[in-house]
Scaffold this motif. Structure first.
Motif, PDB file in Angstrom:
ATOM      1  N   VAL A  73       4.306  -2.327  -9.842  1.00 18.75           N
ATOM      2  CA  VAL A  73       5.892  -2.091  -8.258  1.00 18.75           C
ATOM      3  C   VAL A  73       5.576  -3.214  -7.896  1.00 18.75           C
ATOM      4  N   LEU A 126       5.422   7.837  -6.743  1.00 14.04           N
ATOM      5  CA  LEU A 126       5.318   7.523  -8.850  1.00 14.04           C
ATOM      6  C   LEU A 126       4.116   8.845  -8.598  1.00 14.04           C
ATOM      7  N   GLY A 138      12.195   5.596 -11.561  1.00 12.30           N
ATOM      8  CA  GLY A 138      11.315   4.489 -10.674  1.00 12.30           C
ATOM      9  C   GLY A 138      12.169   4.220  -9.559  1.00 12.30           C
ATOM     10  N   VAL A 171       9.616  -1.835 -11.666  1.00  9.90           N
ATOM     11  CA  VAL A 171       8.333  -0.691 -11.602  1.00  9.90           C
ATOM     12  C   VAL A 171       7.999   0.024 -13.524  1.00  9.90           C
TER      13      VAL A 171
END
Length: 348
Positions: A73, A126, A138, A171
């Motif tokens: 991320v 997540l 995401g 992501v």
């Protein structure tokens, strides 16, 4: 960054417009605020400078999805110190009284605190999503979650930190997994490209066929028009020949009629002339019949004299003289000569 000038046994502090300085003397606040300028003694003073402008903090961390896939991320957090005095008491923003350099420990502490909070909340989100869901949804879900929980976190509020913005940039899974996930899309894109190429080729072939058909149709049309033109030209030629033949026939008939009329006219003229000549000859014969021999001889001599050449010498023979004398005597006596040249007697 603040500026400190050194003098014997004393220092002068000049703050910056983006730094909130807290001057503690003997444990009590002597000066506090933005853009402060004051004198202090380094042996009895403690200085802290807290930045009051917006701070950008990049955050990178890993999370695991429900299908045991590791994702990275990449986010960014914007924060500011809303309570610089509290922040200076909770975090290390000390200023060296000799050089004016500010300690970086406070910024490192903020990075650790905000990074851990963001990672903990994003990991929970997540962990409830599959890799496919994390790839597709995401980013907005993590952004919405962090934008909701970080500004309301009590630890940040107790430290005097306010989060003003959260950005989640990506992501992403591991490189080999990402490459494998990109393969169907690439294949689909390649298939679409191939399909577009085939369609373009088919369209080009179809257009070439249409062009060939148009050319063939044009040739057929030209041949048909040429055939019509030849037929019209042949018909016109035949009509022209027929008209010429008809005109020639009319002309021939006119010439024949004109020739016949001329022939008849000439025949009439010849006939009239012949009749006139015959009448004249008949009249002349009648005159000759009624005229005497002497007259006829005289006329004959006159006609012969007009066609005779010029006479240079004339020889008179006795026979000629005898006949001439007899003719004269006969004319005087009014009789006709006999066969021997002697004049005959008049009948009673």
């Amino acid at each position: 960054m603040a500026t400190i000038r050194s003098y014997p046994w004393i220092r002068h502090f000049l703050g910056s417009p983006t730094g909130h300085v807290v001057h503690l003397r003997h444990g009590r606040v002597a000066h506090e605020g933005v853009g402060q300028a004051f004198w202090f003694r380094p042996t009895t003073s403690v200085l802290s400078e807290v930045p009051v402008d917006d701070q950008e903090l990049p955050v990178f961390f890993h999370a695991v999805t429900t299908d045991h896939q590791d994702v990275t991320v990449q986010a960014g957090v914007t924060y500011r110190f809303t309570d610089p005095v509290t922040a200076s008491q909770r975090l290390d923003f000390a200023v060296d009284p000799h050089s004016g350099a500010t300690s970086t420990d406070g910024r490192d502490q903020v990075t650790s605190i905000v990074g851990q909070l963001a990672q903990s909340h994003a990991t929970d989100v997540l962990a409830s999503m599959s890799l496919a869901q994390a790839m597709t949804a995401g980013v907005p879900r993590v952004r919405a979650l962090l934008g909701e929980v970080l500004p309301a976190d009590p630890r940040l509020a107790a430290t005097g930190i306010a989060v003003v913005g959260v950005q989640v940039l990506a992501v992403r899974p591991e490189k080999d997994v990402e490459r494998a996930l990109q393969t169907p899309a690439r294949e689909h894109v390649q298939a679409e490209a191939d399909r577009a190429t085939y369609e373009r080729r088919a369209l080009a072939v179809e257009r070439e066929r249409a062009i060939a058909e148009n050319e063939l149709a044009s040739k057929i049309e030209l041949a048909t028009r040429r055939e019509r033109l030849v037929a019209h030209e042949g018909a016109n030629a035949r009509r022209e020949a027929e008209e010429k033949a008809a005109a020639a026939l009319v002309d021939a008939r006119a010439r024949a009629e004109r020739g016949r009329l001329e022939t008849e006219s000439r025949a009439d003229q010849v006939r009239a002339v012949g009749q006139a000549e015959a009448d004249a000859e008949r009249a002349r014969m009648d005159v000759y019949t009624e005229a005497g021999q002497g007259t006829l001889v005289a006329l004959a001599l006159r006609d012969a004299a007009s066609s005779l050449p010029a006479v240079q010498h004339l020889t008179v023979t006795p026979d000629l003289l005898t006949g001439l004398v007899g003719s004269l005597v006969q004319g005087a006596l009014g009789g006709t000569p006999d066969g021997d040249g002697t004049p005959a007697r008049k009948a009673a």
